[in-house]
Design a protein around this motif. Structure first.
Motif, short mmCIF file in Angstrom:
data_model
loop_
_atom_site.label_atom_id
_atom_site.label_comp_id
_atom_site.label_asym_id
_atom_site.label_seq_id
_atom_site.Cartn_x
_atom_site.Cartn_y
_atom_site.Cartn_z
N PHE A 32 -10.33 -4.51 -35.33
CA PHE A 32 -9.71 -4.18 -34.06
C PHE A 32 -8.25 -4.61 -33.97
O PHE A 32 -7.60 -4.46 -32.94
N SER A 33 -7.70 -5.11 -35.09
CA SER A 33 -6.26 -5.33 -35.17
C SER A 33 -5.54 -3.99 -35.11
O SER A 33 -4.39 -3.92 -34.70
N ASN A 34 -6.24 -2.96 -35.52
CA ASN A 34 -5.73 -1.59 -35.41
C ASN A 34 -5.95 -1.13 -33.97
O ASN A 34 -7.09 -1.01 -33.51
N LEU A 57 -16.06 -6.46 -15.31
CA LEU A 57 -15.25 -7.38 -14.51
C LEU A 57 -14.03 -7.85 -15.31
O LEU A 57 -12.95 -8.02 -14.75
N ALA A 58 -14.20 -8.09 -16.59
CA ALA A 58 -13.11 -8.47 -17.49
C ALA A 58 -13.59 -8.25 -18.92
O ALA A 58 -14.78 -8.36 -19.21
N TRP A 59 -12.64 -7.93 -19.79
CA TRP A 59 -12.98 -7.78 -21.21
C TRP A 59 -11.74 -8.00 -22.05
O TRP A 59 -10.61 -7.86 -21.57
N VAL A 60 -11.96 -8.36 -23.30
CA VAL A 60 -10.91 -8.42 -24.31
C VAL A 60 -11.53 -8.01 -25.63
O VAL A 60 -12.64 -8.44 -25.97
N VAL A 61 -10.83 -7.14 -26.35
CA VAL A 61 -11.22 -6.75 -27.69
C VAL A 61 -10.29 -7.50 -28.64
O VAL A 61 -9.11 -7.18 -28.75
N MET A 62 -10.81 -8.53 -29.27
CA MET A 62 -10.06 -9.35 -30.22
C MET A 62 -10.15 -8.68 -31.60
O MET A 62 -10.94 -7.76 -31.79
N PRO A 142 -2.55 -5.87 -25.91
CA PRO A 142 -2.88 -4.55 -25.35
C PRO A 142 -4.35 -4.27 -25.04
O PRO A 142 -4.65 -3.31 -24.33
N LEU A 143 -5.29 -5.06 -25.55
CA LEU A 143 -6.70 -4.69 -25.46
C LEU A 143 -7.48 -5.64 -24.54
O LEU A 143 -8.37 -6.36 -24.97
N TRP A 144 -7.13 -5.64 -23.26
CA TRP A 144 -7.83 -6.44 -22.27
C TRP A 144 -7.68 -5.80 -20.91
O TRP A 144 -6.79 -4.99 -20.67
N ASP A 145 -8.55 -6.21 -20.01
CA ASP A 145 -8.44 -5.78 -18.62
C ASP A 145 -9.31 -6.70 -17.76
O ASP A 145 -10.20 -7.38 -18.26
N SER A 146 -9.01 -6.71 -16.47
CA SER A 146 -9.76 -7.52 -15.53
C SER A 146 -9.62 -6.89 -14.15
O SER A 146 -8.58 -6.34 -13.82
N VAL A 147 -10.67 -6.97 -13.35
CA VAL A 147 -10.60 -6.43 -11.99
C VAL A 147 -9.71 -7.29 -11.11
O VAL A 147 -9.35 -6.87 -10.02
N TRP A 148 -9.34 -8.48 -11.58
CA TRP A 148 -8.51 -9.38 -10.79
C TRP A 148 -7.04 -9.28 -11.17
O TRP A 148 -6.34 -10.27 -11.22
N LEU A 149 -6.55 -8.09 -11.42
CA LEU A 149 -5.14 -7.92 -11.77
C LEU A 149 -4.28 -7.96 -10.54
O LEU A 149 -4.59 -7.51 -9.50
#
Length: 149
Positions: A32-34, A57-62, A142-149
Motif C-alpha cells: 500500500f506504499s503504492n 468512523l476513521a481509517w488509515v491504510v498504512m 493521503p490514505l486516511w479519513d475520519s468523520v471528525w474532520l
C-alpha cells in the motif's frame, strides 16, 4: 493453537457496536506504499459503508496494514473483513499482475465499550503515519479519513 485461531477465540459481533479492526498484509509486504493500490482498499471500505454493512468512523491504510474504526451495521466482523480482504485482494492482484495471498489470515478486533474511548481511538488511527515517520503532519498522508474532520 495457530495465531489466526487465537484471534477468532471469543470474537463477538454485535450491530451498532463500535470496533477497531486491524488487518495486515501477508509477510508485511508494503503493497500500500503504492497510492493506487492503497486506494483500492479505500474503495472497498467505502463500498462496505454504501452497502450498509459498517459505518466508517476513521481509517488509515498504512504501507502493510489497515486500521479501521467502525460501527457495525449488519452481519459479523468476520463476514465484513472476509469481504474487504477478498474483494481488495482480487482487485489489487489484477491491477498489479500478481498472484497469491495479499492479506495475512485473520484480523485483530477490539470492541470499544465506552463512548469516551472512540475519539482517542480515531486519533490513534489517523496519527499512525506520523508515529511511523512516514510524514511530518497527519494531513500530508493521503490514505486516511475520519468523520471528525
Amino acid at each position: 493453537m495457530p495465531h489466526s485461531a487465537r484471534l477468532r477465540a471469543g470474537r463477538f459481533s454485535e450491530p451498532q457496536h463500535i470496533y477497531l479492526l486491524t488487518a495486515t498484509t501477508e509477510n508485511r509486504e508494503t503493497l500500500f506504499s503504492n497510492f493506487t493500490i492503497g486506494r483500492l482498499v479505500v474503495a472497498e471500505l467505502k463500498a462496505a459503508q454504501q452497502d450498509g454493512l459498517a459505518e466508517s468512523l476513521a481509517w488509515v491504510v498504512m504501507p502493510d496494514h489497515l486500521h479501521w474504526l467502525i460501527a457495525l451495521q449488519q452481519g459479523s466482523l468476520s463476514e465484513l473483513m472476509r469481504r474487504i480482504k477478498g474483494r481488495s485482494a482480487k482487485r489489487i492482484n489484477a491491477l498489479a499482475s500478481r498472484q497469491g495471498k495479499l492479506w495475512q489470515d485473520g484480523f485483530h478486533d477490539r470492541a470499544l465499550r465506552r463512548e469516551e474511548d472512540v475519539l482517542p481511538a480515531a486519533r490513534y488511527i489517523v496519527a499512525n503515519p506520523l508515529r511511523a515517520g512516514l510524514v511530518n503532519r497527519v494531513g500530508d498522508y493521503p490514505l486516511w479519513d475520519s468523520v471528525w474532520l
